[in-house]
Design a protein around this motif. Structure first.
Motif, PDB file in Angstrom:
ATOM      1  N   ASP A  26     -14.381   6.813   0.503  1.00  0.00           N
ATOM      2  CA  ASP A  26     -14.547   8.132  -0.124  1.00  0.00           C
ATOM      3  C   ASP A  26     -13.700   9.194   0.566  1.00  0.00           C
ATOM      4  O   ASP A  26     -13.076  10.040  -0.097  1.00  0.00           O
ATOM      5  CB  ASP A  26     -16.022   8.540  -0.101  1.00  0.00           C
ATOM      6  N   ILE A  27     -13.674   9.162   1.881  1.00  0.00           N
ATOM      7  CA  ILE A  27     -12.882  10.155   2.617  1.00  0.00           C
ATOM      8  C   ILE A  27     -11.397   9.947   2.353  1.00  0.00           C
ATOM      9  O   ILE A  27     -10.632  10.923   2.227  1.00  0.00           O
ATOM     10  CB  ILE A  27     -13.223  10.078   4.115  1.00  0.00           C
ATOM     11  N   THR A  30     -10.553  11.459  -1.029  1.00  0.00           N
ATOM     12  CA  THR A  30     -10.619  12.928  -1.026  1.00  0.00           C
ATOM     13  C   THR A  30      -9.420  13.538  -0.309  1.00  0.00           C
ATOM     14  O   THR A  30      -8.857  14.546  -0.764  1.00  0.00           O
ATOM     15  CB  THR A  30     -11.924  13.388  -0.361  1.00  0.00           C
ATOM     16  N   GLU A 106     -19.114  16.418  13.045  1.00  0.00           N
ATOM     17  CA  GLU A 106     -19.761  16.539  11.741  1.00  0.00           C
ATOM     18  C   GLU A 106     -20.712  15.374  11.566  1.00  0.00           C
ATOM     19  O   GLU A 106     -20.535  14.302  12.157  1.00  0.00           O
ATOM     20  CB  GLU A 106     -18.718  16.564  10.624  1.00  0.00           C
ATOM     21  N   THR A 108     -22.564  12.195   9.987  1.00  0.00           N
ATOM     22  CA  THR A 108     -22.137  11.059   9.166  1.00  0.00           C
ATOM     23  C   THR A 108     -22.719  11.128   7.759  1.00  0.00           C
ATOM     24  O   THR A 108     -22.200  10.474   6.843  1.00  0.00           O
ATOM     25  CB  THR A 108     -22.573   9.749   9.829  1.00  0.00           C
ATOM     26  N   ALA A 109     -23.780  11.920   7.574  1.00  0.00           N
ATOM     27  CA  ALA A 109     -24.360  12.073   6.245  1.00  0.00           C
ATOM     28  C   ALA A 109     -23.637  13.102   5.397  1.00  0.00           C
ATOM     29  O   ALA A 109     -23.966  13.275   4.221  1.00  0.00           O
ATOM     30  CB  ALA A 109     -25.838  12.454   6.370  1.00  0.00           C
ATOM     31  N   ALA A 110     -22.650  13.801   5.956  1.00  0.00           N
ATOM     32  CA  ALA A 110     -21.918  14.808   5.191  1.00  0.00           C
ATOM     33  C   ALA A 110     -21.067  14.137   4.127  1.00  0.00           C
ATOM     34  O   ALA A 110     -20.566  13.015   4.296  1.00  0.00           O
ATOM     35  CB  ALA A 110     -21.053  15.650   6.125  1.00  0.00           C
ATOM     36  N   SER A 111     -20.844  14.838   3.046  1.00  0.00           N
ATOM     37  CA  SER A 111     -20.050  14.291   1.948  1.00  0.00           C
ATOM     38  C   SER A 111     -18.571  14.314   2.306  1.00  0.00           C
ATOM     39  O   SER A 111     -18.136  14.999   3.242  1.00  0.00           O
ATOM     40  CB  SER A 111     -20.295  15.107   0.678  1.00  0.00           C
ATOM     41  N   ALA A 112     -17.796  13.561   1.545  1.00  0.00           N
ATOM     42  CA  ALA A 112     -16.354  13.502   1.780  1.00  0.00           C
ATOM     43  C   ALA A 112     -15.705  14.857   1.554  1.00  0.00           C
ATOM     44  O   ALA A 112     -14.732  15.220   2.247  1.00  0.00           O
ATOM     45  CB  ALA A 112     -15.728  12.444   0.883  1.00  0.00           C
ATOM     46  N   THR A 113     -16.218  15.639   0.627  1.00  0.00           N
ATOM     47  CA  THR A 113     -15.657  16.972   0.383  1.00  0.00           C
ATOM     48  C   THR A 113     -15.849  17.885   1.587  1.00  0.00           C
ATOM     49  O   THR A 113     -14.947  18.637   1.972  1.00  0.00           O
ATOM     50  CB  THR A 113     -16.308  17.590  -0.857  1.00  0.00           C
ATOM     51  N   VAL A 114     -17.029  17.834   2.208  1.00  0.00           N
ATOM     52  CA  VAL A 114     -17.289  18.652   3.395  1.00  0.00           C
ATOM     53  C   VAL A 114     -16.395  18.222   4.545  1.00  0.00           C
ATOM     54  O   VAL A 114     -15.855  19.064   5.286  1.00  0.00           O
ATOM     55  CB  VAL A 114     -18.778  18.558   3.780  1.00  0.00           C
TER      56      VAL A 114
END
Length: 576
Positions: A26-27, A30, A106, A108-114
């Protein structure tokens, strides 16, 4: 054929991103999406590949998971030296300990957009302006029709710069801390060691002081001085054996040679797992209020003390006790960074200690060779290697056989004349005391504070810490030792006299029961000897003393010999 000319190369932009994650799909999508202004240049499989890409200059940003292939402070330090910064992804429970490394963290539960937005913010703070962009290169020759036109590399770089400038990151999440993105002068993140910035003035008051014992090559007695300092300074003390060449404090203090506690602390600090409780468990108690952080068993293990992790160890020690005494290797300190691997040199730990210590004690030997080495070492203390704290110079093993009939004055005059050193602590040669303390496994100030060497070391302790009162205790111990020696000599002098006196061993013969003694007519009756005291107080020594006193009394009460009577008769003074 085409030739291009450039006045100077274009500065690389902050767009090349390295991914070091277990799950990066995902990252990756993005970051590589149009409009992000960034591009993934390598998906690294291990730490070696990550460092190789960074050293090759393929990217300047990195997104790294904290569970990635033995990630620690040393890896992050080498990335910083290579000009790479980025973002760490850590579980919520481990974010606090990873923030102490100085890298932005950051969840690990943060979204790829964040994650992408956070990375763009880091890149913008790293390069506030993209710098001069070179114009389209001048083409000096014509292009043949058969050659297809292709956009130059600089034009593509300029397009990526424009795309990056046009990218507008979304609002930062509440967990974002702008203070963590402050960059140093070289474009690398400012590393905040442990809780130094958050502790404040109250924490500084509780922060203990650091003493480093250093000196020239040879064996001038650095470990002996360090052990004495640790036992004499006021308050609780941690003694650290950080000598990477010849560690010896374990043998000097008579402790069993076990695993290196210093290497264990460094490994824990490299991963952010060193806390006060863990440090307390690995310390070895020496005496009341004194503990030891054992050093490396062999000199070849110096790489187990990474310079990036050791400041965390020293800070933990400072917050645990009042004084931390560190014994380091002697000789010149080489902290040069390897140009190929960007790895710090062998003496990087010692160099960092010398710069950050509150007091640096430099120990040299009291012979012509030792004094020369000491002067050379002091002459090289300039520039970055000059200690920021107070410096105390100590000359050990000063003796007349090596420095002349007035050894202390000769050493002081030589150091003042050739090195400009006026205030020097001189330790006399006292091999007997040093050997006895070594056999007992104790420091000199513990085993022999009243000896000449102990009193000189007490003066050094008072110079380092005027509130310790070690010299007063050493003086009392010296007076007590002199008194004990005097009493021992008196007892040794009296016992043989009482044993060799024939009257002391003479005992009155035992008479039959009911029989009375018949002294000579006119003679005074001798006083009977006092009976020996029975019970716990009856000892052979006390019986001998009582017998000697009885013999003296019996001799004094006996009649005068006939010779005296005849002399008095001749003088005419005899009365019938």
């Amino acid at each position: 054929m085409m030739a291009t000319g450039h006045d100077e190369p274009t500065a690389p932009g902050p767009r090349g991103v390295m991914l070091a994650l277990s799950d990066d799909a995902d990252i990756l999508r993005t970051i590589d999406a149009p409009g992000s202004g960034m591009q993934v240049v390598r998906r690294c499989a291990d730490t070696a590949e990550l460092l190789s890409v960074a050293l090759a200059g393929l990217g300047t940003l990195a997104v790294i998971g904290t569970d990635f292939d033995e990630l620690d402070r040393s890896v992050l330090d080498r990335l910083n030296r290579a000009g790479v910064t980025g973002l760490l992804l850590a579980p919520d429970a481990d974010r606090e300990r990873w923030e102490s490394t100085g890298w932005p963290v950051e969840s690990t539960a943060a979204s790829a957009t964040v994650v992408c937005a956070r990375l763009q913010s880091i890149a913008r703070s790293r390069v506030s302006s993209p710098g001069p962009r070179s114009a389209a290169p001048a083409i000096s020759t014509t292009v043949t029709p058969a050659t297809p036109a292709s956009p130059p590399a600089d034009a593509a770089a300029a397009d990526l710069w424009d795309e990056f400038d046009a990218a507008t990151p979304p609002a930062s999440p509440p967990s974002f801390s702008p203070r963590r993105d402050i960059m140093g002068p070289a474009g690398t993140p400012e590393i905040a060691h442990t809780e130094g910035a958050a502790v404040g003035a109250a924490g500084d008051a509780e922060r203990g002081r650091l003493v480093v014992v250093w000196g020239p090559h040879g064996a001038p007695g650095r470990s002996t001085v360090a052990a004495a300092l640790a036992s004499g300074l006021a308050g609780d003390t941690i003694l650290v054996d950080a000598d990477i060449e010849a560690p010896s404090l374990t043998q000097l203090l008579g402790l069993p040679e076990d695993s290196s506690a210093l290497a264990t602390a460094a490994r824990l600090a490299a991963r952010g797992r060193l806390d006060a409780e863990t440090l307390d468990r690995i310390l070895v108690p020496i005496s009341e209020g004194r503990r030891l952080l054992t050093g490396l068993g062999r000199p070849g293990r110096w790489r187990e003390l990474p310079p990036a992790a050791m400041p965390e160890v020293w800070e933990r020690c400072r917050h645990a006790v009042s004084w931390t005494v560190v014994d380091v290797a002697g000789g010149q300190v080489d902290d040069a960074v390897d140009d190929f691997t960007l790895e710090p040199g062998r003496g990087a730990v010692s160099a960092d200690l010398l710069r950050s210590a509150d007091v640096v004690v430099i120990v040299g030997a009291g012979d012509p060779i030792g004094v020369r080495r000491l002067l050379q070492l002091m002459d090289d203390l300039d520039g970055d290697m000059r200690p920021t704290g107070r410096v105390e110079v100590v000359v050990n093993r000063v003796r007349a056989s090596a420095a002349g009939p007035s050894p202390q004055r000769a050493v002081r005059e030589a150091l003042a004349r050739f090195g400009g050193l006026e205030e020097v602590i001189v330790l006399p040669e006292d091999a007997q005391t040093a050997d006895r303390c070594l056999m007992e496994g104790r420091s000199v100030l513990e085993a022999a504070p009243g000896s000449p060497l102990g009193r000189a070391l007490a003066e050094l302790v008072d110079r380092v810490d005027p509130n310790s009162g070690t010299s007063a205790r050493a003086d009392r111990a010296a007076r007590g030792a002199r008194l004990q020696c005097l009493v021992s000599r008196l007892r040794t002098h009296r016992r043989p006299k009482a044993a060799n006196d024939p009257t002391a061993t003479a005992r009155p013969s035992a008479a039959p029961a009911g029989a009375a003694s018949s002294p000579a007519v006119g003679a005074a009756t001798p006083a009977p000897p006092p009976p020996p005291q029975a019970g716990l107080g009856a000892t052979p020594e006390s019986n001998a003393v009582h017998s000697a006193i009885a013999a003296v009394n019996a001799q004094a009460s006996m009649p005068q010999p006939a010779a005296d009577n005849s002399a008095r008769r001749r003088s005419g003074r005899h009365r019938a």
